[in-house]
Write a protein that holds these residues in place. Structure first.
Motif, mmCIF file in Angstrom:
data_model
loop_
_atom_site.group_PDB
_atom_site.id
_atom_site.type_symbol
_atom_site.label_atom_id
_atom_site.label_comp_id
_atom_site.label_asym_id
_atom_site.label_seq_id
_atom_site.Cartn_x
_atom_site.Cartn_y
_atom_site.Cartn_z
ATOM 1 N N ALA A 8 0.847 -1.209 0.000
ATOM 2 C CA ALA A 8 0.000 0.000 0.000
ATOM 3 C C ALA A 8 0.872 1.245 0.000
ATOM 4 O O ALA A 8 1.959 1.264 0.560
ATOM 5 N N VAL A 9 0.363 2.278 -0.654
ATOM 6 C CA VAL A 9 1.075 3.549 -0.676
ATOM 7 C C VAL A 9 0.719 4.338 0.572
ATOM 8 O O VAL A 9 -0.454 4.427 0.948
ATOM 9 N N ARG A 10 1.706 4.863 1.229
ATOM 10 C CA ARG A 10 1.486 5.676 2.415
ATOM 11 C C ARG A 10 1.522 7.148 2.014
ATOM 12 O O ARG A 10 2.477 7.630 1.421
ATOM 13 N N ILE A 11 0.453 7.863 2.304
ATOM 14 C CA ILE A 11 0.384 9.287 2.020
ATOM 15 C C ILE A 11 0.247 10.025 3.340
ATOM 16 O O ILE A 11 -0.669 9.750 4.110
ATOM 17 N N PRO A 12 1.147 10.930 3.643
ATOM 18 C CA PRO A 12 1.095 11.603 4.940
ATOM 19 C C PRO A 12 -0.054 12.593 5.020
ATOM 20 O O PRO A 12 -0.736 12.878 4.036
ATOM 21 N N ASP A 13 -0.277 13.103 6.215
ATOM 22 C CA ASP A 13 -1.345 14.077 6.437
ATOM 23 C C ASP A 13 -0.985 15.472 5.935
ATOM 24 O O ASP A 13 -1.817 16.379 6.002
ATOM 25 N N ALA B 57 6.947 11.514 3.297
ATOM 26 C CA ALA B 57 5.902 10.493 3.261
ATOM 27 C C ALA B 57 6.246 9.312 4.141
ATOM 28 O O ALA B 57 5.411 8.806 4.890
ATOM 29 N N ALA B 58 7.490 8.878 4.074
ATOM 30 C CA ALA B 58 7.917 7.704 4.833
ATOM 31 C C ALA B 58 7.905 7.953 6.333
ATOM 32 O O ALA B 58 7.734 7.025 7.128
#
Length: 288
Positions: free
Chosen positions: A15-20, A237-238
């Motif tokens: 899954a791609v992690r997208i930050p807030d 993002a990470a």
């Protein structure tokens, strides 16, 4: 009858992690067009909000006018950039502390979470002497973040002048929050990722732009220079960065409003593309 062959295993796609983090447009990015135009463009292109550069445009100095623009276009004001430039020395007072007080008040009234501030010019001796302690004192009196921005030495031919105090490299002083500007790291000819490492979890705000190391502060569209814009966004993002990423680019050379808007659309697409991170696989390879 023979059994049909087993289908080959399909590797799981992480899954791609997208930050807030929200992506905002600096109103400075539309110059020489107006602050009002920045709100129109931000709404049309799908930016999450704007950072208001307080400068000579009277609308940028008027809290009620800014509130009306925000409400009309449905574009929140996420940050206020205090009037720290040479051309804004008389905007909101000639007293730099009054400027910051007014920037804080504007941010609180407009619902902005961040005030961006530059370190003092060296000739502002009293202000420079008390700047670090003064910023801490103001930060402790409000929920608004005072995010101090990295600058650069001024250069002319082979000569270099240190124009900012206590330091253009703000990581050499103790602040609660930092803004990193990648056009400024280019002009300073410093390692942007090393600076971000020094900022650590005090990095609260990003001015996204690019540069090629010119003595001039270029503010190129990200991806058009030598700075690690993509790498920075992927790092954010990470690590789950929850501050704001502000596109602050120079579009003064655009030949038309359409060309300016195309540059700002490109900058937004670049930012959204790289402000996402697939979690590392057990082998340590992202997306493997």
């Amino acid at each position: 009858m023979a059994n049909p062959p087993e289908p080959s295993a399909v590797p799981a796609v992480p899954a791609v992690r997208i930050p807030d983090a929200k992506v905002a447009l600096s109103t400075a990015s539309v110059y020489p067009e107006s602050t009002a135009t920045a709100f129109e463009i931000a709404a049309r292109l799908g930016y999450d909000g704007v950072e208001v550069m307080v400068w000579t445009d009277p609308v940028s100095q008027d809290v009620e006018a800014l509130r009306r623009l925000s409400d009309h276009h449905g574009v929140p004001i996420l940050a206020v950039h205090a009037p720290c430039l040479l051309i804004t020395q008389r905007v909101w007072s000639t007293d730099p502390w009054v400027k910051l007080q007014r920037a804080q008040a504007a941010a609180e009234k407009l619902g902005a979470s961040t005030v961006v501030v530059h370190p003092p010019f060296r000739w502002q001796r009293g202000y420079a002497r008390d700047f670090v302690t003064g910023i801490w004192r103001m930060a402790e009196e409000t929920d608004v973040r005072f995010a101090v921005e990295n600058m650069y030495p001024w250069r002319y031919k082979d000569r270099e002048m240190l124009a900012y105090a206590p330091e253009w490299d703000v990581t050499k002083d103790d602040y609660r929050h930092f803004t990193v500007d990648l056009s400024h790291t280019a002009t300073a000819r410093t390692d942007a990722m090393a600076m971000i490492d020094r900022m650590g979890d005090r990095l609260g705000h990003v001015h996204l732009a690019d540069g090629k190391g010119s003595a001039k502060d270029e503010h190129l569209v990200p991806g058009r220079g030598t700075q690690p814009c993509a790498e920075l966004l992927e790092r954010l993002a990470a690590t789950g960065f929850d501050g704001h990423v502000v596109v602050e680019v120079n579009t003064r050379r655009a030949m038309s409003s359409a060309e300016r808007e195309a540059d700002l659309a490109e900058a937004l697409a670049f930012t959204r593309l790289h402000l996402a991170s697939a979690p590392a696989s057990p082998t340590g390879v992202r997306g493997a």
